[in-house]
Write an enzyme that holds these catalytic residues in place. Structure first.
Site, PDB file in Angstrom:
ATOM      1  N   SER A 166       0.947  -1.284   0.030  1.00 31.49           N
ATOM      2  CA  SER A 166      -0.009  -0.062   0.176  1.00 31.49           C
ATOM      3  C   SER A 166       0.973   1.286   0.031  1.00 31.49           C
ATOM      4  O   SER A 166       2.162   1.166   0.243  1.00 31.49           O
ATOM      5  CB  SER A 166      -0.669  -0.058   1.034  1.00 31.49           C
ATOM      6  OG  SER A 166      -1.381   1.342   1.513  1.00 31.49           O
ATOM      7  N   TYR A 200      -2.437  -0.525  10.692  1.00 26.77           N
ATOM      8  CA  TYR A 200      -2.404  -0.934   8.979  1.00 26.77           C
ATOM      9  C   TYR A 200      -1.052  -0.437   8.453  1.00 26.77           C
ATOM     10  O   TYR A 200      -0.572  -1.120   7.769  1.00 26.77           O
ATOM     11  CB  TYR A 200      -3.536  -0.052   8.241  1.00 26.77           C
ATOM     12  CG  TYR A 200      -3.526  -0.484   6.951  1.00 26.77           C
ATOM     13  CD1 TYR A 200      -4.150  -1.839   6.541  1.00 26.77           C
ATOM     14  CD2 TYR A 200      -3.381   0.472   5.883  1.00 26.77           C
ATOM     15  CE1 TYR A 200      -4.093  -2.239   4.997  1.00 26.77           C
ATOM     16  CE2 TYR A 200      -3.469   0.081   4.516  1.00 26.77           C
ATOM     17  CZ  TYR A 200      -3.582  -1.057   4.250  1.00 26.77           C
ATOM     18  OH  TYR A 200      -3.909  -1.251   2.680  1.00 26.77           O
TER      19      TYR A 200
END
Ligand SMILES: NC(=O)c1ccc[n+]([C@@H]2O[C@H](COP(=O)([O-])OP(=O)(O)OC[C@H]3O[C@@H](n4cnc5c(N)ncnc54)[C@H](OP(=O)(O)O)[C@@H]3O)[C@@H](O)[C@H]2O)c1
Length: 249
Positions: free
Chosen positions: A139, A153
């Protein structure tokens, strides 16, 4: 651009979002696709849109025996693995002080340890053949802290980048390559299924028009599989976000 025709590709998280779009696009390009995730019905839905050969393996990839079963079934059916796409993953929203130990451990099980241990199972076959590709879907949050209230995350995706970079060094000279794809906000079920996302719904909805589509992200990844750089940005948006924010770290 890497030719996908005839390649055997395992795609985790292939029941929805980026994984499903990757499966459809790679199958259309002639690859043999192995689809893994927990929900069988969603994998069947993806497979129905794949024109080429597919194998469905329902699996909870946080479980060692499910990972082993995925690799064994793939080798039984197709005889080799050319490309492992570690795409299955989850988000988690909320302030760090509201996160607990259990949440951190569960997130790292799917976002970090599932890719690590699946790669550990697949690598010996690739090294023996002297070729292969491990693609980790990380990501933009693996490179920068792109937002607040996503600390677990961002931590897990930074770990995926660290894993990818360390692994690439260990695999030098083996013929097996490693890539880490870093998408930006993408319009998938991620924002419905990630714990805590319901409290962020208003903020996330504001961004919806700005999000990439899973199809664009999937095609952007497949177009860059021959990249000599380990980090690949599937579209312009994460590339620009990184350029803007990396000097502020
Ligand atoms: N959407 C974004 O904005 C964005 C941005 C950057 C990076 N990413 C990354 O892209 C990847 C794909 O996410 P997405 O946006 O496409 O979300 P998604 O539509 O929610 O897809 C996630 C997939 O992972 C699977 N999965 C979750 N837990 C699993 C487990 N324990 N075992 C096996 N499969 C599991 C889910 O299927 P089951 O529930 O059936 O298991 C689902 O198919 C993730 O790694 C995510 O972090 C997403």
């Amino acid at each position: 651009v890497l030719t996908l025709n005839g390649l055997v590709i395992i795609i985790t998280g292939a029941g929805s979002g980026i994984g499903a779009a990757l499966a459809r696009a790679a199958s259309t390009a002639g690859a043999k696709i192995v689809l893994a995730a927990r929900r069988r019905d969603r994998l069947e839905r993806t497979a129905a849109d794949c024109p080429g050969q597919t194998l469905i393996v329902p699996a909870d990839l946080t479980l060692p025996d499910h990972r082993q079963d995925l690799v064994r079934q793939t080798l039984d059916r197709f005889g080799c693995i050319d490309l492992l796409i570690n795409n299955a993953g989850l988000g988690a929203y909320g302030h760090f002080l509201d996160s607990d130990e259990d949440q951190w451990r569960r997130l790292f099980e799917i976002n970090l340890f599932a890719p690590v241990f699946l790669t550990r199972l697949v690598l010996p076959h690739m090294i023996e053949r002297g070729s292969g590709l491990i693609l980790n879907v990380a990501s933009i949050g693996g490179l920068i802290a792109h937002a607040d209230r996503v600390t677990p995350y961002v931590s897990s995706k930074h770990a995926v980048l660290g894993f990818s970079r360390g692994l690439a060094k260990d695999l030098a000279g083996t013929g097996v390559r490693v890539l880490a794809a870093c998408p930006h906000l993408t319009d998938t079920e991620f924002f419905a299924t990630s714990p805590g996302a319901e409290d962020m719904a208003d903020t996330l909805n504001q961004y919806r028009a700005y999000m990439d589509t899973p199809q664009d992200v999937a095609q952007g990844i497949l177009d860059r599989l021959d990249s000599e750089q380990l980090v690949i940005f599937p579209t312009e948006k994460p590339a620009r976000a990184y350029e803007k924010q990396r000097d502020l770290r």
